[in-house]
Write an enzyme that holds these catalytic residues in place. Structure first.
Site, PDB file in Angstrom:
ATOM      1  N   ASP A   1       0.852  -1.186   0.000  1.00 35.32           N
ATOM      2  CA  ASP A   1       0.000   0.000   0.000  1.00 35.32           C
ATOM      3  C   ASP A   1       0.890   1.238   0.000  1.00 35.32           C
ATOM      4  OD1 ASP A   1      -0.389   0.970   3.299  1.00 35.32           O
ATOM      5  OD2 ASP A   1       0.626  -0.900   2.787  1.00 35.32           O
TER       6      ASP A   1
ATOM      7  N   ASP B   1       0.459 -17.858  -4.143  1.00 35.61           N
ATOM      8  CA  ASP B   1       1.102 -16.767  -4.871  1.00 35.61           C
ATOM      9  C   ASP B   1       0.075 -16.053  -5.736  1.00 35.61           C
ATOM     10  OD1 ASP B   1       2.950 -15.041  -5.988  1.00 35.61           O
ATOM     11  OD2 ASP B   1       3.540 -16.462  -7.546  1.00 35.61           O
TER      12      ASP B   1
ATOM     13  N   GLU C   1       2.022 -10.732   0.793  1.00 36.51           N
ATOM     14  CA  GLU C   1       2.433  -9.336   0.681  1.00 36.51           C
ATOM     15  C   GLU C   1       3.953  -9.268   0.688  1.00 36.51           C
ATOM     16  OE1 GLU C   1       0.793  -5.036   2.241  1.00 36.51           O
ATOM     17  OE2 GLU C   1       0.681  -6.741   3.593  1.00 36.51           O
TER      18      GLU C   1
ATOM     19  N   HIS D   1       1.294  -9.177  -3.165  1.00 35.98           N
ATOM     20  CA  HIS D   1       0.268  -8.140  -3.030  1.00 35.98           C
ATOM     21  C   HIS D   1       0.902  -6.754  -3.076  1.00 35.98           C
ATOM     22  CE1 HIS D   1      -3.434  -6.257  -1.564  1.00 35.98           C
ATOM     23  NE2 HIS D   1      -2.656  -5.543  -0.771  1.00 35.98           N
TER      24      HIS D   1
END
Length: 739
Positions: free
Chosen positions: A340, A710, A719, A662
């Site tokens: 993020d 994955d 992540e 991610h």
């Protein structure tokens, strides 16, 4: 790193289209009304300004441009019944014009707090596809909804939807990962004079012959495997193959046993030199507040993120959350924490410590020197690893409350978007308001520790910066003593990870240790010796991570020259901790120095495995005993392919490796115009709690090592983060140094 488990977190993506919607059996129950849109759109709804029209028997909407979040534009149906433990098949046909727009298909709660029970995010095509997914509901409710959330695009586009179905009573979908050949090896490289072990998955309970073959197919060594019984961490019956007696360098070796041929591997040390560099290069592409240059990172160029250029609201003048403070701070720079756009002091703290510690202990400082990483600062006569760490340190210093303000000297826990964003989303395109979150004792002590550590390391390169860092460290430590219980809360997880931490005795100990090592002052030694942490056994299943930092202080007290009373006991505790991990590794059929209680693998287990190896490597530095060095070598095997899934967890290393971690901008799985994570990126790894819906839909009931997938959607197992890569870089550097 995502830590919030609420609905807003689950903005993830991309499953495979299937040829057709499965037929409904007699015992299956349809939950959706009018999913075929035969004569009207009732009882479907759409968001304001986006009316549903029927075109050729399909429900179509014109999605407006300029929305921010996926849920800002949506089509859905409420009052859906779900029963806990029931398995459902969610299917629909959808098209998007033009190609490539992503629709977030959810089953979730239609009222606050809008929990998400299942989601997928396929990229739509003009021609249209049919999508079908199976999941098991964890709740019973009559207030669920099915919806396609389609906001977040800068451009307008068209969506058409048909044959929407949510059928209960279907058989659970069994997910079986492709684990390839049953001979599991380190797919990258074994060291010529290091241990060489493999794990054979087999039904056999007696020893089996094996052959080591070179690239030409010739047998160069042979022997017999050793039965190990059922491995608790995987549920597999396994045997161990030991071919450590073979030392000839080469490429393309394979192991053959029980009718299976392993994936290829090398016998050479060079791969670890490259892995050290690649694991550290990860940080440049994680930088916030600066352009990522194509000449330095081909394939990863992007504009600067969060520098007050529209649509960014930027980090140059960030307000606090409502009611937290009445000032703004310039908090530009630093590393994006994970997948993020958030920046977190506590996770940045342990990551920075590990990079600085890697430099401070290295046997070959030139290998971490100026020009080794090809970053913008290369050529400034400062080691590149220190330039990279400084990018984060400068940001962390900006997070300190200025003098004259309430709680001056304390440090804001984190800064991130006010609301979660979907993915993919490049940093420079993030339109969300950024917010400073409350100060915390943990964040304040993280700054105190890393800034004090930096003061002694940077002194020879930049005396002014070293002095500023030490002053900030002193101020932070004093402020934390005055505010010892300002805890970060697990509930503060909207728009970014919570990183809740209500146990800070470890952080006080770490900060006091670094301040003592950099100043020699008695008051810090007194605090160290008075801390119950100082004599506690801190080497559990996982030696350390962002929430457990005592080992960082203990390791530095043992290895950085100092005159602390009783230092021999400190050093002995490191060796004792390492001995514990050696016993665990020796008992583990996959050679892993990690055995969590009840076989419940932790979030980010790969980093815990690596940090346990940091303790083992430190014991080698203290004693020079080969058994510790050998254990570190073998410990790398698990990360690089010798595991139950038969895959490397490091992107670009091994024949089969994690590629879809991610991330909002390493998101090729969702957008072919974006890259996969850069070579040398570490996936989080097996996580028994599988908190994300995608992992739950595939991995429910998984055993230990098999709790990983994955896929970019699986933020709880897959992540990438700055603190996981710092552990990888540290251990790769140790291995490279020894060879």
């Amino acid at each position: 790193m995502i830590r919030n488990l609420g609905a807003a977190v689950l903005l993830v993506a991309g499953l495979t289209a299937v040829p057709a919607t499965p037929a409904i059996a007699a015992d299956e129950v349809e939950q959706v009304v009018n999913g075929g849109f035969t004569t009207s759109a009732d009882p479907w709804w759409s968001t304001a300004g986006m009316p549903i029209t029927l075109r050729d028997g399909k429900a179509c909407v014109d999605v407006p441009a300029g929305t921010v979040n996926r849920w800002d534009a949506a089509v859905g149906q409420n009052d859906i019944d779900l029963v806990a433990g029931e398995t459902y098949r969610y299917s629909f046909t959808a098209s998007g014009d033009p190609d490539g727009h992503v629709a977030r298909a959810i089953v979730g709660l239609s009222v606050s707090p809008y929990d998400t029970y299942f989601e997928a995010s396929p990229a739509l095509t003009v021609s249209g596809d049919t999508y079908s997914y199976t999941f098991t509901s964890a709740v019973t409710t009559a207030q669920a909804q099915v919806a396609l959330q389609v906001g977040g695009s800068a451009d307008a586009w068209g969506l058409c939807l048909d044959d929407v179905s949510l059928v209960g009573g279907v058989p659970p979908e069994v997910y079986e990962p492709d684990t390839g050949p049953r001979v599991r090896v380190n797919q990258v490289a074994y060291l010529p004079r290091g241990p060489k072990k493999a794990t054979l998955v087999t039904a056999a309970t007696t020893r089996l012959p094996w052959q080591l073959r070179n690239a030409a197919g010739a047998t160069v060594a042979r022997g017999y495997s050793v039965p190990r019984g059922v491995d608790v961490s995987s549920g597999q019956n396994v045997q161990t193959i030991d071919f450590g007696g073979y030392r000839k360098r080469g490429t393309g070796y394979t192991l053959v046993a029980d009718g299976e041929t392993s994936r290829p591997f090398d016998i050479d040390a060079a791969a670890y030199e490259q892995l050290r560099a690649d694991a550290l290069k990860f940080y440049y592409t994680q930088r916030s507040g600066t352009e990522i240059r194509a000449d330095l990172r081909p394939g990863y160029a992007r504009p600067a993120g969060h520098v007050d250029v529209a649509p960014n609201l930027g980090d140059g003048s960030v307000p606090c959350q409502s009611g937290v403070c009445d000032y703004r701070l310039d908090v530009t720079g630093g590393w994006y924490d994970a997948g993020d756009h958030g920046k977190y002091v506590v996770n940045g703290g342990i990551s920075t410590w590990e990079l600085l510690n890697q430099y401070e202990r290295t046997a070959e400082p030139a290998k971490l020197g100026d020009g080794t990483l090809r970053i913008p600062e290369s050529g400034n006569k400062v080691p590149d690893i220190l330039d990279e760490a400084r990018w984060q340190l400068d940001f962390m210093l900006k997070m300190q409350v200025p003098a004259g303000r309430p709680l001056a000297g304390m440090v804001h826990h984190k800064i991130h978007d006010a609301n979660w964003t979907g993915l993919p989303l490049m940093p420079h395109l993030d339109p969300q308001q950024r917010e400073l979150h409350p100060v915390s004792t943990a964040a304040t002590l993280n700054l105190a520790a890393t800034a004090a550590q930096a003061a002694r390391i940077y002194r020879r390169y930049d005396k002014a910066f070293a002095a500023r860092a030490l002053a900030a460290a002193r101020t932070a430590y004093t402020a934390a003593l005055a505010n010892p219980a300002r805890y970060a809360l697990d509930s503060d997880g909207t728009g970014g990870g919570a990183y809740g931490d209500s146990k800070v005795d470890d952080d006080f100990y770490w900060a006091a240790a670094e301040l003592y090592l950099s100043t020699g002052e008695k008051k810090y030694a007194t605090d160290i010796l008075a801390s119950p942490v100082h004599t506690a056994d801190i080497f559990g299943a996982g030696a350390f991570d962002w929430g457990n930092t005592a080992a960082a202080g203990r390791l530095d007290l043992a290895l950085v020259p100092n005159k602390l009373p009783g230092r021999n006991q400190v050093r002995a505790s490191i060796v004792a901790g390492a001995e514990k991990y050696l016993k665990i590794q020796a008992a583990h059929p996959y050679g892993v120095a990690y055995a969590p209680a009840n076989n419940m693998w932790d979030w980010g287990s790969n980093s815990l495995i690596l940090n346990n190896l940091v303790v083992v490597a430190s014991a080698y530095d203290l004693t020079g005993r080969d058994k510790f060095r050998t254990a570190v070598y073998e410990g790398m095997d698990y990360l690089l392919g010798r595991n139950a899934l038969n895959q490397s967890y490091v992107t670009g290393y091994g024949e089969v490796s994690s590629q879809n971690q991610h991330s909002r901008w390493y998101a090729r799985q969702l957008d072919a115009n974006l890259p996969n994570p850069p070579k040398g990126s570490l996936a989080g790894g097996a996580n028994s709690s599988i908190q994300d819906p995608y992992a739950q839909s595939k991995l429910t009931g998984c055993v230990g090592q098999f709790c990983y997938i994955d896929d970019i959607q699986s933020w709880s197992t897959n992540e990438l983060t700055i603190n996981w890569n710092s552990a990888l870089a540290w251990v790769a550097s140790f291995v490279a140094d020894q060879n």
